[in-house]
Design an enzyme around this catalytic site. Structure first.
Site, short mmCIF file in Angstrom:
data_model
loop_
_atom_site.label_atom_id
_atom_site.label_comp_id
_atom_site.label_asym_id
_atom_site.label_seq_id
_atom_site.Cartn_x
_atom_site.Cartn_y
_atom_site.Cartn_z
N HIS A 1 0.85 -1.12 0.06
CA HIS A 1 -0.13 0.15 -0.01
C HIS A 1 0.94 1.02 -0.21
CE1 HIS A 1 0.35 -0.17 4.41
NE2 HIS A 1 0.42 0.93 4.39
N ASP B 1 0.05 -7.55 1.25
CA ASP B 1 0.49 -6.20 1.40
C ASP B 1 1.81 -5.78 1.25
OD1 ASP B 1 0.05 -3.39 1.50
OD2 ASP B 1 -0.57 -3.54 3.70
N GLY C 1 3.15 6.20 7.81
CA GLY C 1 4.44 6.55 7.46
C GLY C 1 5.37 5.34 7.97
N ASN C 2 5.15 4.83 8.95
CA ASN C 2 6.01 3.67 9.54
C ASN C 2 5.60 2.43 8.63
OD1 ASN C 2 5.54 4.90 12.81
ND2 ASN C 2 7.65 3.80 12.01
N SER C 3 4.72 2.48 7.84
CA SER C 3 4.43 1.37 7.04
C SER C 3 5.48 0.76 5.98
CB SER C 3 2.92 1.45 5.95
OG SER C 3 1.82 1.60 6.75
N LEU D 1 -2.93 -27.10 0.94
CA LEU D 1 -3.06 -28.23 1.29
C LEU D 1 -4.53 -28.99 0.52
CD1 LEU D 1 -2.73 -28.62 5.26
CD2 LEU D 1 -1.47 -29.84 3.60
N GLY D 2 -5.02 -28.16 0.25
CA GLY D 2 -6.25 -28.59 -0.59
C GLY D 2 -7.42 -28.92 0.14
#
Length: 284
Positions: free
Chosen positions: A30, A60, A134-136, A191-192
């Protein structure tokens, strides 16, 4: 006189972590999503244009590349070894202040239902170090300076820090970055199986020490290996599984084609099956 207005340039800020001396950088998707240009400012005030090598909205995460050599970089730590109560540091760019470090402790591990459960990863490290817009994409490091997570989300009714922040464990983020570098897309392994998600049985399911198999996908290799409906998965490759978040945490480390030992409890008896993981299309 209403002349057509020109679209205004929008600028966003975030954080990132250099993970190799040749300039690969992990950040949040993002932070760079839909950007026409990305530039990276280093701590020594050098600025570089950056290329988005690959991005993954589901987790993300994004991988960037700046051109150069001998960049300082962070080495990976062991996010699995983190203990609740252990001190950690969040490094980033809150409110575009640049190079801010905050301290806190690990409040919880394998935290699910973050961001309303909309992200594909539901095994976050919860911390109480101050993390703000802003830390993202910034680094979560242990007291040895090793990278153990990517700061991704906060829980807040105001949009600013209120005591709860969440980081993607580097055990997962590192694998995703390696996939983006090598393949340009994340190689997800399944794993299905389908898992019961019944609100009326939530209390009953929460008391299970494992994950109950409710059904199978078409061409399920788990079913072909011998798993049955009603089995309770208790371990993957000898790593205990207590809930769905921990199951997903383990599967996120593997790629389609990998084989894992799946331990299950069935009618009070324990069984182990060797299952080849597949991708969503059922291939390796």
């Amino acid at each position: 006189d209403r002349s057509p207005s020109q679209p205004r340039e929008q600028v966003g800020f975030g954080s990132g972590v250099i993970i190799s001396k040749d300039g690969y950088i992990i950040t949040n998707n993002h932070v760079v999503d839909r950007a026409t240009e990305v530039s990276v400012s280093l701590n020594d005030n050098r600025e570089f244009p950056a290329k988005v090598v690959g991005n993954d909205p589901q987790s993300d995460l994004a991988l960037l590349k700046i051109e150069g050599e001998d960049f300082p970089y962070l080495t990976f730590g062991n996010s699995d070894a983190l203990q609740v109560g252990e001190w950690v540091l969040a490094v980033g760019n809150p409110f575009n202040l640049t190079s801010t470090v905050t301290a806190g402790i690990v409040s919880a591990k394998n935290r699910g239902n973050v961001m309303g459960g909309s992200l594909g990863i539901q095994s976050f490290i919860q911390i109480d170090a101050a993390v703000n817009p802003g830390n993202s994409g910034g680094a979560l490091v242990n007291t040895r300076g090793e990278l153990v997570g990517i700061n991704t989300a906060i829980y807040s009714q105001t949009g600013n820090f209120t005591g709860y922040a969440f980081a993607i464990p580097i055990s997962i983020a590192g694998k995703i970055a390696a996939d983006l570098k090598e393949y340009g897309a994340v190689q997800r392994a399944y794993l299905g199986i389908s898992v019961l998600n019944d609100p009326e049985k939530a209390n009953e399911l929460s008391r299970l020490n494992g994950v109950q198999v409710d059904g199978f996908s078409d061409r399920s290799t788990a079913k072909a290996a011998g798993l049955e409906e009603g089995d309770v998965i208790t371990a993957i490759n000898n790593v205990p599984i207590r809930n769905f978040a921990e199951l997903q945490n383990q599967l996120n480390r593997y790629r389609p084609g990998d084989r894992v030992a799946v331990a299950v409890t069935r009618n009070g008896n324990e069984h182990t099956y060797n299952v080849e993981l597949r991708n969503e299309e059922g291939s390796t």
